[in-house]
Every structure is written in C-alpha cells, then in structure tokens.
Design an enzyme around this catalytic site. Structure first.
Site, PDB file in Angstrom:
ATOM      1  N   HIS A 302      -5.237   7.611  -2.049  1.00  0.00           N
ATOM      2  CA  HIS A 302      -4.534   6.860  -3.115  1.00  0.00           C
ATOM      3  C   HIS A 302      -5.095   7.430  -4.325  1.00  0.00           C
ATOM      4  O   HIS A 302      -4.757   8.101  -5.023  1.00  0.00           O
ATOM      5  CB  HIS A 302      -4.695   5.237  -2.858  1.00  0.00           C
ATOM      6  N   HIS A 341       5.062  14.201  -3.199  1.00  0.00           N
ATOM      7  CA  HIS A 341       4.784  12.794  -3.303  1.00  0.00           C
ATOM      8  C   HIS A 341       5.325  11.838  -2.295  1.00  0.00           C
ATOM      9  O   HIS A 341       6.647  12.509  -1.622  1.00  0.00           O
ATOM     10  CB  HIS A 341       5.365  12.020  -4.856  1.00  0.00           C
ATOM     11  N   ASP A 397      -0.786  13.824 -10.572  1.00  0.00           N
ATOM     12  CA  ASP A 397      -2.125  13.910 -10.345  1.00  0.00           C
ATOM     13  C   ASP A 397      -2.634  15.731 -10.874  1.00  0.00           C
ATOM     14  O   ASP A 397      -3.869  15.659 -11.135  1.00  0.00           O
ATOM     15  CB  ASP A 397      -2.663  13.727  -9.120  1.00  0.00           C
TER      16      ASP A 397
END
Length: 498
Positions: A302, A341, A397
């Site tokens: 996460h 994702h 990210d």
C-alpha cells in the site's frame, strides 16, 4: 380465477438454483445487488456434506480481497478505472470536482474542507476551518516524551502509528467508550461540534507528528509549529528549521507538497480507508481509527509503492540497463514498480498532474540523477506491446517517489508523506459513516470454513506426528546467541527443560 403473477422488475436479477429448481428475484439498485438477498437461497444438505458449509442456512458470497464488493454507500470520491487521463473524464473526482482542476486551482486545506463537508467553502467558512486546523497543530508537551522514547533508528511509520493511538488518551470527550456509544452518531449540534473538534485536531497534528518523527531520526529538538505560514510551509518549517533568523521554506517546494497532498488526500475505499472504517464500525474513538489506518498504509503493498519505485530505479542503475530489466520483468524475474493499478485499467490520471509538478520541482532543485533512468524506463515500457496490452501505464507512485527524493526526503519517510494528506480522506469517510442513515453497523464479514470437522481431544502422550505435515504446521526454534546461549547452558532455580 387466480391472481396473475406480477412480472419481475427489469431492475432485478433472476436467479435459478439448479439444486432445487427454485427461482428468485433479487433487486438491483445503483447497479448493485444486496449480498444478503442470497441468504434466502437455501437447499437441503447433501449426504456426507460438511455441516460447516451451512447449506440449509442460505448461500454465502465469497469475494477474497473485496474485488467486487461494495460495503458502504458514499458521496465522497469516485474512481472510474476505465476513464484514464486522456478520455475527457476525470477518473478520481472529489465530490464531483475533477482532481486535475483542484490540483491546479485549489489548496490542500480547501480540498480537505470539500472532502469532509461536501462542498467548496465560502470565504468565512474556510477562514473558520483553516484557523481551527492551524490552531490545533500544537501538541501537548507530554507527547514529546512519547516521541523521545523511540530509538533514533525507529521507522517513522511505527512512531506515527503509536502517536496517533496515544493521542486518543489525551481527550476524554472524544472517546465513545467513556461518553456513550452514540457520541458521534447523534447528529445534533453538540455531537457535530465535538466531531469537528477531533477532525481539526487530527488534521492539524498530522504535520506536527510527521515532523517530530522526522526530527527523532535526525537527532534534533522538536520545533514549535509556526504562525502565519500555510499548512505545507509550516510542515517544512517544523522539519527543517535550525534556528535561522527569518527562516521561510521554499514557496516552490511548499506548493509542490500542497499539490501532492491534494493528489493523495483520498482514493476511495483503498486498504487503509477500509481499515479505518472497519475499526470505526465498532464505534471506537477516531484517534484509534486513524492509527489503524496508518498501520494498514505502512504495508509494502500500500504505502510503500513509491519507495519501491526508487529502489527499482537504483537497482537498474542507468538507462543502458533498462532493456535488460524489462526483459527480466517479462520472465517474471523482476517486478515493475510504479506501473499499473488495482483500480485504474488505463492510465492513472493523477500521473499527468504529477508529471508537470515534477518538472517544476526539478527546475528549482536540479535534475535528479535517477530521472534519465526513469524516463528511459517510462518510454521503453510505453512502446512495448507486452506492457501496453496489459494496461501497465505509469501511476502516481512512479513520479511522486522521484519528487520526494529530489526534495531530500529519505525513502522510509515516503509513507509518512502519504499518511499526512490521507488523514483527511480517512476522516471524511469516517464522518460519513458516523452520520449515515440507519446508524452504524459493526462490520463482521463471513468466512468459508474448510478446516477440520469436530474431533476429540487426545492427551499429549498419545498423540502421533502424523496429523500435521509440512513446515508451516510446526513451530520453528529460534537460534540464540550471546546471553541467550549462555543462559541456556547455565543452571538456576525454576529452569525448565522439556
């Protein structure tokens, strides 16, 4: 004449149980069927069937990992995983506002107000909200003792998780276990005001706690929150101030952090938000809920995603090594971090905003040595049918890790920079659940039990070693050295040898 059967609504699902031949009509609302409707679908237990299957009590719905289960009705954030960033639709609007517009035109605290209360604030309302949040950046002096009790090399997420949990012990009026279980669910003026006060405290103290955790690692004294600075400028001030006269953090970095905080403020029911709501469903205090969320986000699947990107780029080393690395990914020998994702099936729309932000940060700070490798990896993957056919596009990210590294943050601090803004999203969902119609029901999912049926106890001296096979069914002895080894050889009273 008998009554003519009413045909089922078109907004329904017709189900035939082939075990019994019976048919059932299940209503569809908002393209969703209630899982409890399947409990009426029952059958007789087959000969020899396990009692644990509970066949005669109704069907259960299995969804490992919540891949297609809705657990709450929400008005906060919607992620359209098919939209991506180039379709003209925003794939993650906050309360209906495209996140791209908010990142460009709004501020983090204004977005926080939006997420929590459902609308963009008026000038007077925002003045109240911002003022209360900034007033509550200050922490009780006793909290300093907690931070100082951690080792200098303690992970900042462990510190943060403990700090939020401990914070609940400072405020009796925030604890439903002490003030009544309907403390936050009454929806009267007093209850709402009490809820707001805890929200101000948690958002305000998030930056202070994060800065304190950072300075523990640096071996530096804590800094009192400044006045007259923005939320993110004050955060940078608390982390970096070393006594300089008239010190003010870089406006470019403060703005970059503000935009990053907007992008990370909420992301629907991800793992940590679900953890917050699961914990909150027991009506525990909001500080315990946030601590649980921090613990969930601490996990590498996460909150550690952007750190994994940097470690991957460091392992690749240079643009020349990108083809070999991608080849290893295809052979499943390496992991491609920062691409794809769980929800987005095309590109992550936040990545388009953050790519522009990265250019501004690099212009201010200088080009990061990993940027060339990152760009080479990005371009090679996007030109490779293997990755594009699997919808593996760069996500938020991929770029946020590069920005945080360029700004000088250590990698193990990246998840902390994720927590600070996400506290807002967690609180928005927690508040929504506390105020939902029908009250709060404790979340108690079912399981599919496949373990042993009933068996009788056997005394230890009559047991054989046949019942459990494999390493995971036995305890593993821990090798001891130093004092533990010497104590194992020593003689003393009450020493037990099995």
């Amino acid at each position: 004449m008998g009554k003519q059967a009413t045909p089922p609504s078109t907004d329904s699902l017709s189900v035939t149980d082939n075990r019994t031949g019976r048919s059932y009509t299940i209503p569809i609302t908002n393209n969703t069927i209630p899982a409890t409707a399947f409990k009426v679908i029952k059958a007789l237990k087959k000969p020899g069937e396990r009692e644990e299957n509970e066949t005669e009590r109704g069907l259960r719905v299995s969804d490992k990992g919540f891949l297609n289960t809705a657990v709450i009705t929400s008005e906060i954030t919607y992620i359209d995983g098919e939209a991506g960033g180039s379709s003209g639709r925003s794939a993650g609007p906050y309360r209906g506002y495209p996140i791209e517009q908010l990142a460009e035109q709004s501020s983090f605290l204004e977005v926080a107000y939006l997420l929590i209360y459902g609308a963009l604030p008026t000038g007077p309302d925002f003045k109240v909200f911002e003022g209360e949040v900034m007033k509550h950046t200050f922490v009780h002096v006793d909290a300093e003792g907690l931070f100082k009790s951690f080792r200098y090399d303690a992970h900042p997420m462990a510190i943060l998780c403990s700090a939020f949990s401990a914070l609940g012990s400072f405020y009796e009026e925030a604890n439903p276990s002490l003030r009544g279980q309907n403390l936050f669910t009454k929806t009267d003026a007093e209850s709402l005001a009490n809820m707001d006060k805890q929200i101000y405290r948690l958002i305000g103290k998030a930056t202070t706690f994060a800065a304190m955790a950072y300075r523990v690692r640096q071996g530096r004294p804590f800094v009192t929150p400044p006045t007259g600075l923005s939320y993110t400028s004050g955060f940078l001030y608390q982390m970096d101030y070393l006594g300089q006269d008239g010190y003010k953090p870089s406006p470019t970095l403060a703005k970059a952090l503000d935009v990053l905080f907007i992008l990370h403020a909420d992301h629907e029911l991800n793992a940590s938000c679900t953890t917050v709501l699961q914990t909150g469903s027991s009506l525990v205090d909001p500080y315990s809920c946030i601590a649980a969320g921090v613990a969930s986000l601490y996990g590498p699947l996460h909150g550690g995603a952007n750190e994994a990107v940097i470690r991957m780029l460091l392992a690749i080393g240079s643009p020349d090594n990108v083809p070999g690395y991608l080849a290893a990914v295809k052979r499943r020998e390496k992991v491609l971090s920062g691409f794809g994702h769980r929800v987005y099936k095309t590109s992550d729309p936040r990545s388009f905003v953050i790519r522009k932000l990265a250019d501004e940060v690099f212009k201010e700070i200088g080009r990061d040595e990993l940027l060339d490798t990152a760009m080479a990896l990005h371009d090679a993957a996007m030109a490779d049918e293997y990755f594009t056919s699997r919808r593996l596009a760069p996500n938020v990210d991929f770029w946020s890790g590069l920005i945080y590294r360029a700004m000088g943050f250590p990698m193990d601090f990246f998840p902390v920079l994720f927590v600070v803004p996400r506290v807002v999203g967690w609180l928005a969902h927690w508040r929504q659940m506390m105020l939902q119609k029908g009250g709060v029901k404790i979340w108690r999912p079912k399981q599919v039990y496949v373990g042993e049926a009933k068996r009788n106890y056997v005394p230890i001296d009559k047991r054989t070693d046949d019942s459990c096979q494999g390493l995971k069914f036995k305890p593993h002895p821990v090798p001891h050295a130093g004092q533990g080894k010497r104590n194992g050889l020593a003689e003393f009273h009450a020493k037990t040898r099995l």
